[in-house]
Design a protein around this motif. Structure first.
Motif, PDB file in Angstrom:
ATOM      1  N   UNK A 191      65.758  12.097  -6.654  1.00  0.00           N
ATOM      2  CA  UNK A 191      66.195  11.840  -8.137  1.00  0.00           C
ATOM      3  C   UNK A 191      66.547  10.887  -8.966  1.00  0.00           C
ATOM      4  N   UNK A 192      65.142   9.759  -8.703  1.00  0.00           N
ATOM      5  CA  UNK A 192      65.277   8.567  -9.573  1.00  0.00           C
ATOM      6  C   UNK A 192      64.249   9.567 -10.560  1.00  0.00           C
ATOM      7  N   UNK A 193      63.138  10.125  -9.862  1.00  0.00           N
ATOM      8  CA  UNK A 193      62.456  10.778 -10.558  1.00  0.00           C
ATOM      9  C   UNK A 193      63.267  11.658 -12.010  1.00  0.00           C
TER      10      UNK A 193
ATOM     11  N   UNK B 299      52.991  15.428  -6.998  1.00  0.00           N
ATOM     12  CA  UNK B 299      52.667  16.520  -6.961  1.00  0.00           C
ATOM     13  C   UNK B 299      53.225  17.049  -4.858  1.00  0.00           C
ATOM     14  N   UNK B 300      53.847  18.677  -4.787  1.00  0.00           N
ATOM     15  CA  UNK B 300      54.237  19.127  -3.940  1.00  0.00           C
ATOM     16  C   UNK B 300      53.201  20.511  -3.874  1.00  0.00           C
ATOM     17  N   UNK B 301      52.836  20.264  -3.055  1.00  0.00           N
ATOM     18  CA  UNK B 301      51.982  21.550  -2.783  1.00  0.00           C
ATOM     19  C   UNK B 301      52.893  22.640  -1.949  1.00  0.00           C
ATOM     20  N   UNK B 302      53.998  24.319  -1.957  1.00  0.00           N
ATOM     21  CA  UNK B 302      53.924  24.508  -0.999  1.00  0.00           C
ATOM     22  C   UNK B 302      53.148  25.992  -0.845  1.00  0.00           C
ATOM     23  N   UNK B 303      53.140  25.772   0.998  1.00  0.00           N
ATOM     24  CA  UNK B 303      51.929  26.617   1.424  1.00  0.00           C
ATOM     25  C   UNK B 303      53.078  28.093   2.039  1.00  0.00           C
TER      26      UNK B 303
ATOM     27  N   UNK C  44      71.900  14.692  -9.166  1.00  0.00           N
ATOM     28  CA  UNK C  44      71.467  15.915  -8.332  1.00  0.00           C
ATOM     29  C   UNK C  44      70.017  16.655  -8.844  1.00  0.00           C
ATOM     30  N   UNK C  45      69.415  17.060  -8.135  1.00  0.00           N
ATOM     31  CA  UNK C  45      68.161  17.915  -8.436  1.00  0.00           C
ATOM     32  C   UNK C  45      68.585  18.965  -8.289  1.00  0.00           C
ATOM     33  N   UNK C  46      68.330  20.119  -8.304  1.00  0.00           N
ATOM     34  CA  UNK C  46      67.694  21.364  -7.450  1.00  0.00           C
ATOM     35  C   UNK C  46      67.896  20.889  -6.108  1.00  0.00           C
ATOM     36  N   UNK C  47      68.469  21.725  -5.202  1.00  0.00           N
ATOM     37  CA  UNK C  47      68.287  21.839  -3.857  1.00  0.00           C
ATOM     38  C   UNK C  47      68.808  20.578  -3.342  1.00  0.00           C
TER      39      UNK C  47
ATOM     40  N   UNK D 146      57.789  14.669   3.666  1.00  0.00           N
ATOM     41  CA  UNK D 146      58.534  13.092   3.575  1.00  0.00           C
ATOM     42  C   UNK D 146      59.659  13.079   3.596  1.00  0.00           C
ATOM     43  N   UNK D 147      60.008  11.845   2.784  1.00  0.00           N
ATOM     44  CA  UNK D 147      60.775  12.051   2.676  1.00  0.00           C
ATOM     45  C   UNK D 147      61.600  11.916   0.656  1.00  0.00           C
ATOM     46  N   UNK D 148      60.354  12.154   0.400  1.00  0.00           N
ATOM     47  CA  UNK D 148      60.503  11.858  -1.178  1.00  0.00           C
ATOM     48  C   UNK D 148      61.450  12.789  -1.593  1.00  0.00           C
ATOM     49  N   UNK D 149      62.058  13.947  -1.183  1.00  0.00           N
ATOM     50  CA  UNK D 149      63.044  14.743  -1.728  1.00  0.00           C
ATOM     51  C   UNK D 149      64.752  14.202  -1.455  1.00  0.00           C
ATOM     52  N   UNK D 150      63.919  13.404  -0.498  1.00  0.00           N
ATOM     53  CA  UNK D 150      66.293  13.049   0.608  1.00  0.00           C
ATOM     54  C   UNK D 150      66.405  12.042  -0.855  1.00  0.00           C
TER      55      UNK D 150
END
Length: 514
Positions: free
Chosen positions: A261-263, A164-168, A480-483, A253-257
């Motif tokens: 893509x696996x998720x 879960x990401x929280x966008x501030x 290759x997810x968005x972003x 962190x490094x999750x989006x990097x």
């Protein structure tokens, strides 16, 4: 080698894409015949990803305004790395200058290609400037925030396990003032049986986090691997800068990097997946409820209790997929926070296995004081981190008749360009019965300092297997997810989604579910 003639190359690749899609479809369908309980669990992910998605989870306006890593305009952290439904999560936020802000929570997945579902909005919330903690003395050099909570929420029962990401987002005080954004990140865990346990590599995210000035586990004046240095999860994630500078890493962190893509791919294809973090895998029971564990991305920092839990799980029949590189290299025990929350601090104390003499001599300024404090990681991986420990290279097939390569049409010596990087595994365990090398070749650190990697597989004691992809970049070959931005490191770069990587991963997961 891959056919490079125009029509033949296109035809083969399109045929392989079709084969991958067919294999994935059969995998999902096969789960329905194993019983009502398994079918119900498998469809949790499928049903969740049929809900409306959005690409608005991405940050739009981000600014590093203090040093090279930090945005003090709005930043925050969560009270727990992972949390279960019914438990309370605190989100600690600082804004400077003081501004009202909103918090939008998203569950990450596929969702029709959008990448996330919006779960809840909080705010407007009054923001205040919260202090940067002083750093403790050498060798620890710990910065541990003690910020007041800005938002407290009890995790709803219907929030499925996931990242879960929280966008501030700050709320401007006038029409001419810009808004600013960053993330917080947490994992919702559960205890249900599942086919796949996705373990986020969050210890390593924190080890490389340089917030606020330059305080990672690698910035100690005695050397990059000096023992005794510690980091706390009670601080925001600054922008990741080791091999590139992606804006979406601010707070995540490094999750989006390397991991998203696996998720994204697993949930796109309806795999029965549940999620956890490094501290969750201290407990062997958390592992043995699942048919497989996937280590993803950069999974370098492990508490020795994780090692023993993994060893027990393999002995109990759990399949391990190391879709990662440089894994289980540093012994980093957890300790409690100042207020008694468990597993909120990690401290580097040594390495898994003994450092080789040539490794210490090659990098005398990097490894001073780093000695073996735990068993050799090859016992649970099949290979180890080797010097040179980073670089880039092509993933080259050396065992095309193995079932792992079924449906890929890969030939002996055929390569997937740029898939190995920027850290890897090599030196397969010579004492492991049944171990096979699947791919091997050269990597080049700094562009021309040659090293060797090896992807391996070995059988477990109960018909299970342990697969080692030998690269941090494996998941980048899946989607290759968005972003998402492909990295460029050591003068080498992966090419993104590849049907051969997709088919190999599908083959592994199909075998998991047999």
């Amino acid at each position: 080698m891959e056919d490079t003639s125009g029509n033949a190359g296109i035809g083969r690749r399109e045929v392989l894409k079709g084969a991958v899609a067919s294999s994935l479809g059969l995998t999902v369908a096969a789960r329905g015949v194993t019983g009502n309980e398994t079918e119900s669990q498998a469809t949790l992910i499928q049903q969740e990803n049929q809900r409306p998605g959005t690409t608005d989870w991405q940050l739009t306006r981000v600014r590093i305004n203090e040093g090279k890593f930090r945005t003090s305009l709005i930043e925050g952290y969560c009270s727990h790395q992972s949390i279960a439904a019914g438990e309370k999560l605190s989100v600690h936020v600082s804004t400077r200058p003081a501004r009202q802000f909103t918090l939008d929570v998203y569950r990450m997945g596929y969702y029709g290609g959008a990448g996330a579902r919006h779960m809840q909005r909080f705010g407007p919330i009054d923001g205040t400037s919260q202090p940067v903690p002083e750093m403790t003395a050498l060798p620890e050099r710990l910065r541990e925030c003690r910020w007041e909570p800005s938002v407290e929420l009890t995790i709803p029962d219907d929030w499925l396990s996931g990242v879960y990401l929280g966008k501030l987002t700050t709320i401007p005080e006038s029409k001419s003032e810009p808004y600013w954004q960053s993330y917080v990140i947490f994992i919702v865990r559960d205890d249900r049986p599942a086919d796949v346990l996705f373990q986020c590599s969050d210890n390593t995210w924190q080890a490389y986090n340089r917030w606020p000035l330059n305080e990672s586990l690698y910035t100690h004046p005695d050397g990059a691997h000096a023992p005794g240095v510690a980091v706390s999860f009670d601080r925001p994630y600054g922008m990741y800068t080791q091999i590139f500078e992606p804006a979406l890493s601010i707070g995540s962190g490094e999750f989006l990097l390397w991991e998203f893509p696996l998720c994204y791919w697993l949930e796109q294809h309806g795999y029965d997946v549940t999620y956890g973090c490094n501290c969750d895998t201290l407990n062997a029971d958390f592992l043995t409820r699942c048919r497989s564990l996937i280590s993803v991305g950069h999974d370098e920092y492990w508490d020795v209790r994780q090692y023993h839990a993994a060893e027990s799980a393999i002995d109990a029949g759990v399949n391990f997929l190391w879709l990662s590189g440089n894994s289980v290299f540093v012994v980093s025990p957890f300790s409690d926070s100042h207020d008694g929350r468990s597993n909120r601090i990690i401290t580097r104390v040594g390495s898994y296995g003994e450092m080789r003499r040539d490794e210490l001599e090659t990098y005398p300024n990097i490894f001073p004081g780093l000695t073996g404090k735990a068993p050799d990681e090859r016992n649970i991986i099949g290979a180890r981190s080797v010097v040179p420990f980073n670089g880039g290279g092509d993933w080259t097939c050396t065992n095309p008749d193995h079932w792992v390569f079924a449906g890929t049409d890969m030939k002996q010596g055929e390569s997937i360009p740029g898939l190995v990087g920027w850290e890897h595994h090599g030196e397969p365990d010579p004492n492991r019965a049944g171990l096979e090398v699947l791919a091997e070749g050269s990597v080049w650190a700094g562009g021309d300092n040659e090293g060797r990697y090896a992807a391996t597989i070995f059988p477990g004691p109960k018909g299970n297997f342990v697969f080692n992809a030998a690269t941090i970049f494996w998941s980048l070959g899946l989607s290759s997810p968005p972003g998402h931005i492909l990295p460029w490191s050591h003068w080498s770069r992966p090419h993104g989604p590849d049907p051969r990587v997709q088919q190999i991963t599908s083959n592994l997961l199909t075998r998991v579910m047999k």
